[in-house]
Design a protein around this motif. Structure first.
Motif, PDB file in Angstrom:
ATOM      1  N   THR A   1      51.214  50.570  33.685  1.00  0.00           N
ATOM      2  CA  THR A   1      50.191  51.614  33.826  1.00  0.00           C
ATOM      3  C   THR A   1      48.906  51.030  34.363  1.00  0.00           C
ATOM      4  O   THR A   1      48.249  51.595  35.259  1.00  0.00           O
ATOM      5  CB  THR A   1      49.925  52.298  32.473  1.00  0.00           C
ATOM      6  OG1 THR A   1      51.152  52.797  31.945  1.00  0.00           O
ATOM      7  CG2 THR A   1      48.946  53.440  32.624  1.00  0.00           C
ATOM      8  N   GLN A   2      48.501  49.877  33.823  1.00  0.00           N
ATOM      9  CA  GLN A   2      47.293  49.210  34.289  1.00  0.00           C
ATOM     10  C   GLN A   2      47.416  48.805  35.757  1.00  0.00           C
ATOM     11  O   GLN A   2      46.469  48.928  36.533  1.00  0.00           O
ATOM     12  CB  GLN A   2      47.021  47.981  33.421  1.00  0.00           C
ATOM     13  CG  GLN A   2      46.026  46.979  33.981  1.00  0.00           C
ATOM     14  CD  GLN A   2      44.628  47.535  34.085  1.00  0.00           C
ATOM     15  OE1 GLN A   2      44.328  48.579  33.524  1.00  0.00           O
ATOM     16  NE2 GLN A   2      43.768  46.843  34.809  1.00  0.00           N
ATOM     17  N   LEU A   3      48.597  48.342  36.150  1.00  0.00           N
ATOM     18  CA  LEU A   3      48.817  47.964  37.547  1.00  0.00           C
ATOM     19  C   LEU A   3      48.683  49.180  38.454  1.00  0.00           C
ATOM     20  O   LEU A   3      48.087  49.098  39.541  1.00  0.00           O
ATOM     21  CB  LEU A   3      50.199  47.336  37.698  1.00  0.00           C
ATOM     22  CG  LEU A   3      50.579  46.841  39.099  1.00  0.00           C
ATOM     23  CD1 LEU A   3      49.611  45.761  39.565  1.00  0.00           C
ATOM     24  CD2 LEU A   3      52.012  46.302  39.111  1.00  0.00           C
ATOM     25  N   ALA A   4      49.217  50.323  38.022  1.00  0.00           N
ATOM     26  CA  ALA A   4      49.098  51.552  38.818  1.00  0.00           C
ATOM     27  C   ALA A   4      47.651  52.003  38.926  1.00  0.00           C
ATOM     28  O   ALA A   4      47.211  52.475  39.988  1.00  0.00           O
ATOM     29  CB  ALA A   4      49.960  52.656  38.198  1.00  0.00           C
ATOM     30  N   VAL A   5      46.868  51.857  37.848  1.00  0.00           N
ATOM     31  CA  VAL A   5      45.446  52.224  37.881  1.00  0.00           C
ATOM     32  C   VAL A   5      44.690  51.310  38.842  1.00  0.00           C
ATOM     33  O   VAL A   5      43.867  51.777  39.661  1.00  0.00           O
ATOM     34  CB  VAL A   5      44.836  52.139  36.466  1.00  0.00           C
ATOM     35  CG1 VAL A   5      43.316  52.280  36.519  1.00  0.00           C
ATOM     36  CG2 VAL A   5      45.422  53.209  35.562  1.00  0.00           C
ATOM     37  N   ALA A   6      44.943  49.999  38.765  1.00  0.00           N
ATOM     38  CA  ALA A   6      44.271  49.044  39.658  1.00  0.00           C
ATOM     39  C   ALA A   6      44.631  49.320  41.117  1.00  0.00           C
ATOM     40  O   ALA A   6      43.764  49.291  42.000  1.00  0.00           O
ATOM     41  CB  ALA A   6      44.662  47.616  39.273  1.00  0.00           C
ATOM     42  N   ASN A   7      45.903  49.605  41.380  1.00  0.00           N
ATOM     43  CA  ASN A   7      46.325  49.902  42.748  1.00  0.00           C
ATOM     44  C   ASN A   7      45.674  51.179  43.270  1.00  0.00           C
ATOM     45  O   ASN A   7      45.270  51.255  44.440  1.00  0.00           O
ATOM     46  CB  ASN A   7      47.843  50.034  42.800  1.00  0.00           C
ATOM     47  CG  ASN A   7      48.549  48.696  42.629  1.00  0.00           C
ATOM     48  OD1 ASN A   7      47.960  47.642  42.835  1.00  0.00           O
ATOM     49  ND2 ASN A   7      49.808  48.737  42.243  1.00  0.00           N
ATOM     50  N   SER A   8      45.567  52.189  42.415  1.00  0.00           N
ATOM     51  CA  SER A   8      44.933  53.443  42.829  1.00  0.00           C
ATOM     52  C   SER A   8      43.459  53.224  43.151  1.00  0.00           C
ATOM     53  O   SER A   8      42.935  53.772  44.132  1.00  0.00           O
ATOM     54  CB  SER A   8      45.071  54.496  41.717  1.00  0.00           C
ATOM     55  OG  SER A   8      46.427  54.781  41.459  1.00  0.00           O
ATOM     56  N   LEU A   9      42.784  52.419  42.327  1.00  0.00           N
ATOM     57  CA  LEU A   9      41.373  52.118  42.573  1.00  0.00           C
ATOM     58  C   LEU A   9      41.191  51.381  43.887  1.00  0.00           C
ATOM     59  O   LEU A   9      40.285  51.686  44.666  1.00  0.00           O
ATOM     60  CB  LEU A   9      40.832  51.273  41.409  1.00  0.00           C
ATOM     61  CG  LEU A   9      39.354  50.883  41.461  1.00  0.00           C
ATOM     62  CD1 LEU A   9      38.467  52.118  41.428  1.00  0.00           C
ATOM     63  CD2 LEU A   9      39.006  49.954  40.303  1.00  0.00           C
ATOM     64  N   LEU A  10      42.076  50.423  44.159  1.00  0.00           N
ATOM     65  CA  LEU A  10      41.997  49.658  45.401  1.00  0.00           C
ATOM     66  C   LEU A  10      42.220  50.557  46.615  1.00  0.00           C
ATOM     67  O   LEU A  10      41.507  50.456  47.624  1.00  0.00           O
ATOM     68  CB  LEU A  10      43.029  48.532  45.358  1.00  0.00           C
ATOM     69  CG  LEU A  10      42.908  47.384  46.362  1.00  0.00           C
ATOM     70  CD1 LEU A  10      43.631  46.153  45.831  1.00  0.00           C
ATOM     71  CD2 LEU A  10      43.499  47.756  47.716  1.00  0.00           C
ATOM     72  N   LEU A  11      43.209  51.434  46.521  1.00  0.00           N
ATOM     73  CA  LEU A  11      43.522  52.310  47.652  1.00  0.00           C
ATOM     74  C   LEU A  11      42.431  53.340  47.907  1.00  0.00           C
ATOM     75  O   LEU A  11      42.001  53.554  49.049  1.00  0.00           O
ATOM     76  CB  LEU A  11      44.857  53.020  47.391  1.00  0.00           C
ATOM     77  CG  LEU A  11      46.115  52.154  47.472  1.00  0.00           C
ATOM     78  CD1 LEU A  11      47.306  52.895  46.890  1.00  0.00           C
ATOM     79  CD2 LEU A  11      46.398  51.737  48.906  1.00  0.00           C
TER      80      LEU A  11
END
Length: 307
Positions: free
Chosen positions: A48-58
């Motif tokens: 979940t944290q990885l998905a949040v970080a990826n969304s923020l980056l994108l």
């Protein structure tokens, strides 16, 4: 004919849309299951944290790239530039550190059943949330200098004293400050890359030993018991391999940009490489992890039962 930099901007715009769709679907899935009382695995918190970080980056750069692709350039003022680049750097750092956390956690899970490893396996889930919070705090503090040094693209002053990054610029007269910031950024990244490389080699050795052991003991019970751990490890190895590939390519290009005059296509190429892993990773997880597909089935059944 569409210019190369404009074409890359359009590609990044669609890349952002695809990546956001995949990552948000994972965030929604885990959040829905958590709030409905479903028992989740410890690793799901890291995913979940990885998905949040990826969304923020994108999101932090994809929207600006999309506007630029439509011809709306210089849409950021001084404050907007600082916020966008700050969120982008925080998201990039979080994606890297969370990938390290995911890889390290999986290495502990598949380690041999020896007393010290058994004790570590029992306590490590309790430290996942504190580790995630520390990652957030570290990267938010590490990149504060961006809020000070970056300026909008239309800033005044001697153009020879600034380095233009299309949407923003940075003052390069203070070479000591610039070099120090580069060192502060590079050292944690280099440490994470070394950890990922070592960790990947360690897990490959474990998988090889497990494969040799299974060849000697071909019983249905042992094969069935080993399969989920082996498949999960292979999935994370694939994720880490994708991450390392795109991260190294982006780092090489970024290093070239710091030593020469920056062109618009180089900036777009760097953004494209930085966004490849965040775009691909949720689909790799969904395709490779059978438990996630079972989660989706559970969500669909619960939704049908409410109607």
């Amino acid at each position: 004919m569409i210019p190369v930099d404009r074409l890359l901007g359009i590609v990044i715009f669609f890349q952002t849309g695809i990546g956001i769709q995949g990552n948000v679907s994972l965030i929604y899935l885990f959040s829905f299951l958590f709030f409905t009382g479903q028992r989740l695995r410890p690793i799901d918190l890291i995913l979940t944290q990885l998905a949040v970080a990826n969304s923020l980056l994108l999101l932090s750069r994809g929207v600006v790239e999309g506007l630029a692709a439509l011809g709306l350039e210089n849409v950021l003022d001084d404050i907007g530039c600082k916020i966008v680049f700050y969120l982008h750097r925080v998201g990039r750092g979080l994606s890297l550190s969370t990938t390290c956390l995911l890889s390290g956690f999986q290495a502990i899970i598949i380690s041999p059943h020896k007393p010290r490893w058994i004790q570590l396996k029992a306590i490590v889930p309790r430290y996942i949330m504190p580790s995630i919070l520390l990652c957030w705090i570290f990267h938010m503090l590490q990149n504060i200098i961006i809020l000070i040094k970056l300026k909008g693209p239309r800033g005044t002053g001697n153009i020879s004293e600034t380095k233009d990054y299309a949407y923003c610029s940075v003052n390069v007269t203070d070479l000591i400050s610039v070099s120090l910031h580069g060192l502060v950024i590079s050292l944690p990244d280099a440490a994470c890359m070394a950890f990922l490389s070592f960790n990947t080699g360690y897990k490959v050795c474990l998988l090889y030993k497990h494969h040799k052991r299974v060849q000697r003991v071909r019983t249905d019970t042992s094969l069935h018991r080993a399969f989920p751990e082996t498949r999960a490890t292979q999935m994370i190895l694939l994720l880490v391999s994708i991450f390392l590939t795109f991260y190294l390519l982006n780092s090489i290009l970024t290093g070239c940009m710091k030593s020469m005059r920056v062109s618009r296509w180089m900036i777009h190429s760097s953004d494209f490489l930085a966004a490849c892993f965040p775009m691909v990773s949720p689909f790799v997880l969904i395709k490779s992890d059978p438990q996630i597909m079972r989660y989706y089935s559970t969500v669909q059944r619960r939704k049908k039962s409410t109607y």
